[in-house]
Design a protein around this motif. Structure first.
Motif, PDB file in Angstrom:
ATOM      1  N   CYS A  23       9.225  -2.312  13.087  1.00  0.00           N
ATOM      2  CA  CYS A  23       9.943  -2.963  11.981  1.00  0.00           C
ATOM      3  C   CYS A  23       9.162  -2.889  10.662  1.00  0.00           C
ATOM      4  CB  CYS A  23      10.204  -4.433  12.302  1.00  0.00           C
ATOM      5  SG  CYS A  23      11.369  -4.653  13.662  1.00  0.00           S
ATOM      6  N   HIS A  24       7.869  -3.211  10.715  1.00  0.00           N
ATOM      7  CA  HIS A  24       7.106  -3.325   9.459  1.00  0.00           C
ATOM      8  C   HIS A  24       6.486  -2.005   9.005  1.00  0.00           C
ATOM      9  CE1 HIS A  24       7.588  -7.661   9.179  1.00  0.00           C
ATOM     10  NE2 HIS A  24       7.309  -7.749  10.464  1.00  0.00           N
ATOM     11  N   GLY A  25       6.598  -0.945   9.825  1.00  0.00           N
ATOM     12  CA  GLY A  25       6.098   0.371   9.434  1.00  0.00           C
ATOM     13  C   GLY A  25       4.640   0.588   9.788  1.00  0.00           C
ATOM     14  N   SER A  26       4.281   1.831  10.125  1.00  0.00           N
ATOM     15  CA  SER A  26       2.885   2.163  10.475  1.00  0.00           C
ATOM     16  C   SER A  26       1.955   1.932   9.316  1.00  0.00           C
ATOM     17  CB  SER A  26       2.747   3.625  10.861  1.00  0.00           C
ATOM     18  OG  SER A  26       3.630   3.927  11.868  1.00  0.00           O
ATOM     19  N   ASP A  27       2.486   2.048   8.084  1.00  0.00           N
ATOM     20  CA  ASP A  27       1.650   1.826   6.902  1.00  0.00           C
ATOM     21  C   ASP A  27       1.955   0.479   6.270  1.00  0.00           C
ATOM     22  OD1 ASP A  27       0.360   4.323   7.109  1.00  0.00           O
ATOM     23  OD2 ASP A  27       2.130   5.291   6.285  1.00  0.00           O
ATOM     24  N   GLY A  28       2.553  -0.435   7.031  1.00  0.00           N
ATOM     25  CA  GLY A  28       2.830  -1.771   6.537  1.00  0.00           C
ATOM     26  C   GLY A  28       3.864  -1.815   5.425  1.00  0.00           C
ATOM     27  N   GLN A  29       4.626  -0.738   5.297  1.00  0.00           N
ATOM     28  CA  GLN A  29       5.516  -0.597   4.134  1.00  0.00           C
ATOM     29  C   GLN A  29       6.832  -1.359   4.277  1.00  0.00           C
ATOM     30  OE1 GLN A  29       5.001   1.687   6.488  1.00  0.00           O
ATOM     31  NE2 GLN A  29       6.712   3.101   6.721  1.00  0.00           N
ATOM     32  N   GLY A  30       7.148  -1.880   5.476  1.00  0.00           N
ATOM     33  CA  GLY A  30       8.408  -2.581   5.664  1.00  0.00           C
ATOM     34  C   GLY A  30       9.588  -1.618   5.645  1.00  0.00           C
ATOM     35  N   ALA A  31      10.799  -2.178   5.605  1.00  0.00           N
ATOM     36  CA  ALA A  31      11.997  -1.330   5.563  1.00  0.00           C
ATOM     37  C   ALA A  31      13.083  -2.033   4.768  1.00  0.00           C
ATOM     38  CB  ALA A  31      12.485  -1.053   6.982  1.00  0.00           C
ATOM     39  N   LYS A  32      13.804  -1.235   3.978  1.00  0.00           N
ATOM     40  CA  LYS A  32      14.887  -1.781   3.147  1.00  0.00           C
ATOM     41  C   LYS A  32      16.243  -1.429   3.728  1.00  0.00           C
ATOM     42  CE  LYS A  32      12.725  -2.091  -1.352  1.00  0.00           C
ATOM     43  NZ  LYS A  32      12.569  -1.555  -2.692  1.00  0.00           N
ATOM     44  N   ALA A  33      17.219  -2.298   3.465  1.00  0.00           N
ATOM     45  CA  ALA A  33      18.612  -2.016   3.819  1.00  0.00           C
ATOM     46  C   ALA A  33      19.183  -1.050   2.782  1.00  0.00           C
ATOM     47  CB  ALA A  33      19.406  -3.319   3.823  1.00  0.00           C
ATOM     48  N   ALA A  34      20.370  -0.524   3.062  1.00  0.00           N
ATOM     49  CA  ALA A  34      21.004   0.435   2.155  1.00  0.00           C
ATOM     50  C   ALA A  34      21.189  -0.138   0.754  1.00  0.00           C
ATOM     51  CB  ALA A  34      22.346   0.865   2.737  1.00  0.00           C
ATOM     52  N   ASP A  35      21.394  -1.462   0.638  1.00  0.00           N
ATOM     53  CA  ASP A  35      21.600  -2.065  -0.689  1.00  0.00           C
ATOM     54  C   ASP A  35      20.288  -2.364  -1.416  1.00  0.00           C
ATOM     55  OD1 ASP A  35      20.525  -4.305   0.526  1.00  0.00           O
ATOM     56  OD2 ASP A  35      22.305  -5.560   0.290  1.00  0.00           O
ATOM     57  N   SER A  37      17.844  -4.342  -0.458  1.00  0.00           N
ATOM     58  CA  SER A  37      17.165  -5.600  -0.113  1.00  0.00           C
ATOM     59  C   SER A  37      16.233  -5.349   1.086  1.00  0.00           C
ATOM     60  CB  SER A  37      18.196  -6.675   0.235  1.00  0.00           C
ATOM     61  OG  SER A  37      18.934  -6.278   1.373  1.00  0.00           O
ATOM     62  N   TRP A  38      15.239  -6.212   1.241  1.00  0.00           N
ATOM     63  CA  TRP A  38      14.295  -6.028   2.344  1.00  0.00           C
ATOM     64  C   TRP A  38      14.928  -6.442   3.658  1.00  0.00           C
ATOM     65  CZ3 TRP A  38      10.303  -3.053   1.868  1.00  0.00           C
ATOM     66  CH2 TRP A  38       9.678  -2.913   0.632  1.00  0.00           C
ATOM     67  N   LEU A  39      14.843  -5.552   4.616  1.00  0.00           N
ATOM     68  CA  LEU A  39      15.278  -5.847   5.976  1.00  0.00           C
ATOM     69  C   LEU A  39      14.077  -6.412   6.739  1.00  0.00           C
ATOM     70  CD1 LEU A  39      18.021  -5.267   7.182  1.00  0.00           C
ATOM     71  CD2 LEU A  39      17.215  -2.990   7.830  1.00  0.00           C
ATOM     72  N   PHE A  40      12.954  -5.717   6.634  1.00  0.00           N
ATOM     73  CA  PHE A  40      11.694  -6.125   7.245  1.00  0.00           C
ATOM     74  C   PHE A  40      10.643  -6.122   6.141  1.00  0.00           C
ATOM     75  CE2 PHE A  40      13.882  -3.540  10.621  1.00  0.00           C
ATOM     76  CZ  PHE A  40      14.425  -4.637  11.277  1.00  0.00           C
ATOM     77  N   PRO A  41      10.044  -7.279   5.853  1.00  0.00           N
ATOM     78  CA  PRO A  41       9.131  -7.342   4.701  1.00  0.00           C
ATOM     79  C   PRO A  41       7.880  -6.484   4.897  1.00  0.00           C
ATOM     80  CG  PRO A  41       9.070  -9.389   5.967  1.00  0.00           C
ATOM     81  CD  PRO A  41      10.178  -8.565   6.550  1.00  0.00           C
ATOM     82  N   PRO A  42       7.369  -5.903   3.809  1.00  0.00           N
ATOM     83  CA  PRO A  42       6.127  -5.134   3.886  1.00  0.00           C
ATOM     84  C   PRO A  42       4.946  -6.080   4.130  1.00  0.00           C
ATOM     85  CG  PRO A  42       6.838  -5.341   1.608  1.00  0.00           C
ATOM     86  CD  PRO A  42       7.910  -5.971   2.447  1.00  0.00           C
ATOM     87  N   LEU A  43       3.948  -5.621   4.874  1.00  0.00           N
ATOM     88  CA  LEU A  43       2.793  -6.481   5.173  1.00  0.00           C
ATOM     89  C   LEU A  43       1.553  -6.096   4.384  1.00  0.00           C
ATOM     90  CD1 LEU A  43       3.101  -7.132   9.006  1.00  0.00           C
ATOM     91  CD2 LEU A  43       4.247  -8.241   7.103  1.00  0.00           C
ATOM     92  N   TRP A  44       1.573  -4.937   3.740  1.00  0.00           N
ATOM     93  CA  TRP A  44       0.486  -4.630   2.817  1.00  0.00           C
ATOM     94  C   TRP A  44       0.968  -3.613   1.790  1.00  0.00           C
ATOM     95  CZ3 TRP A  44      -0.256  -3.307   8.108  1.00  0.00           C
ATOM     96  CH2 TRP A  44      -0.483  -1.969   8.426  1.00  0.00           C
ATOM     97  N   CYS A  45       0.095  -3.243   0.878  1.00  0.00           N
ATOM     98  CA  CYS A  45       0.363  -2.359  -0.273  1.00  0.00           C
ATOM     99  C   CYS A  45       1.264  -3.018  -1.324  1.00  0.00           C
ATOM    100  CB  CYS A  45       0.874  -1.007   0.167  1.00  0.00           C
ATOM    101  SG  CYS A  45      -0.517  -0.019   0.747  1.00  0.00           S
ATOM    102  N   ASP A  46       1.758  -2.199  -2.248  1.00  0.00           N
ATOM    103  CA  ASP A  46       2.300  -2.686  -3.522  1.00  0.00           C
ATOM    104  C   ASP A  46       3.304  -3.832  -3.445  1.00  0.00           C
ATOM    105  OD1 ASP A  46       0.723  -0.784  -4.558  1.00  0.00           O
ATOM    106  OD2 ASP A  46       2.333   0.590  -5.130  1.00  0.00           O
TER     107      ASP A  46
END
Ligand code: HEC
Length: 112
Positions: A23-35, A37-46
């Protein structure tokens, strides 16, 4: 949360990749929905929470993730959260809490 546990971020990285990266990505980048908005919040970086957040501290983060994450990853709580031991939570939290993230200005300045 047992504050005498010794964090093991190398083990934490392995557990993160197994239980969190989906969900949060191998690089902590999270994932956004098509619109956008954040689906899964990023855990590190910008775009993540900044260095002033409690979540950037190992034991605060460990306590949160032990009770709330991974979502749907275990069979203990009604929504499927949980399933991490205290040691798992401390190891994973120590790994992601020390990744790069935006600096909270007041903290960087040594201010309040
Ligand atoms: C099935 C998807 C999923 C998995 C797997 C998952 N999470 Fe999450 N996580 C979420 C969602 C969704 C939220 C946002 C919850 C909310 O805002 O109520 C979240 C929120 C968080 C937050 C709070 C972020 C913030 O900015 O406040 C942290 C920290 C976190 N997760 C860590 C983890 C860790 C560590 C793991 C692995 C043990 C994990 N998550 C596994 C979906 C997931």
């Amino acid at each position: 949360m047992d504050a005498t546990l010794i964090p093991g971020p190398v083990r934490g990285k392995r557990l993160y990749e197994a239980k969190c990266a989906v969900c949060h990505g191998s690089d902590g980048q999270g994932a956004k929905a098509a619109d956008g908005s954040w689906l899964f919040p990023p855990l590190w970086c910008d775009s993540s929470f900044n260095t002033g957040a409690g979540m950037a501290e190992t034991f605060t983060a460990a306590s949160f993730i032990r009770s709330n994450m991974p979502v749907a990853g275990g069979a203990i709580f009604p929504l499927g959260q949980g399933g991490l031991s205290d040691q798992d939570a401390v190891d994973i939290a120590d790994y992601f809490a020390h990744q790069p993230r935006p600096v909270f200005a007041a903290k960087a300045d040594g201010g309040c």
